[in-house]
Design a protein around this motif. Structure first.
Motif: not given
Length: 271
Positions: A40-62
């Motif tokens: 909601a804050y970033g107005d991120l919808d389907d197809g939004a391009r995101v960089v994740e720093i330090g995803p580990g094994t994907g706990q947030a990535t999924a």
């Protein structure tokens, strides 16, 4: 977390790659509501391009991939990244890059958001926000998730456990987790920077229950546990196991808060 020297920080952040499978099994995921707030804050919808720093094994990535976001994760640990690729194989829009975020060369097209979940403290405080905002479009979103263990759950266990730490890992010993209302939300870095604007924060509280072995497995993924000499590590875990099994019925509950701190990149905005 206690402050560490630059050399110690660089050494400690390498430790998580030592047992990627256990990390994947035991590290907690994040509340769905956290990603709803971020979207909601970033107005991120389907197809939004995101960089994740330090995803580990994907706990947030999924959770981000499930929302249709194209996530590029930059992960220092090769084994962690390999497990993440396996875990996220159903999401073709997820890319895992092995390397330090500070040394990564991003593609020319800017991203809509940069997300860092429970890894921001491993980056250099002097440069991390500038490094993150450089990959964003104007008004792109910076999202930092801080994880805290707070008082609650099986509080009597965590109070008693401090005796184990006092004797066997005095460098880590503290008085035990603070009440939630005494844990400040770490917004100062963004508020005080000219690199971002519109700073906001949201807190989410979760109780997670572990068997004794599950909790010891979780501790084995912490840098403070990994760095201990083998004998002291075994003694510490044995002390905690004895507490859980003989005084707390073989099961304990740990209370977490997840602080989502948000800002918008200010480059390209009128001064």
């Amino acid at each position: 977390m206690r402050s560490v020297s630059e050399s110690a920080r660089l050494a400690q952040r390498q430790t998580f790659d030592t047992d990627a499978e256990r990390y994947a099994a035991r590290r907690p995921t994040y509340p769905a509501a956290l990603f709803d707030r971020l979207a909601a804050y970033g107005d991120l919808d389907d197809g939004a391009r995101v960089v994740e720093i330090g995803p580990g094994t994907g706990q947030a990535t999924a959770s981000m991939a499930e929302r249709g976001w194209a996530v590029t994760g930059v992960e220092l640990g090769a084994d962690l990244a390999a497990v993440a690729r396996r875990q996220l194989a159903d999401f073709p829009a997820v890319e895992l890059v092995v390397g330090a975020f500070e040394e990564w060369s991003p593609p020319p097209e800017p991203f809509d958001a940069v997300v860092c979940a429970t890894a921001w403290h491993w980056l250099d405080p002097a440069t991390r926000l500038r490094t993150a905002t450089r990959v964003l479009r104007p008004r792109g979103t910076v999202a930092i998730v801080w994880t805290h263990h707070v008082a609650g759950g099986s509080q009597a266990f965590f109070t008693a456990a401090q005796d184990c730490y006092r004797r066997l890992d005095p460098e880590t010993y503290e008085d035990g987790p603070l009440p939630e209302d005494r844990v400040p939300t770490p917004t100062d870095e963004l508020v005080q920077s000219s690199l971002v604007t519109d700073v906001a924060s949201h807190r989410f509280c979760v109780d997670l229950t572990y068997t004794g072995e599950e909790y010891l497995d979780l501790l084995r993924t912490y840098s403070t546990t990994i760095r201990l000499p083998a004998g002291r590590r075994a003694a510490l875990l044995g002390c905690l196991a004895d507490l859980i099994d003989h005084r707390f019925g073989g099961e304990i509950t740990k209370r977490y808060t997840f602080d989502l701190v948000l800002g918008r990149a200010s480059h390209g905005l009128p001064r």
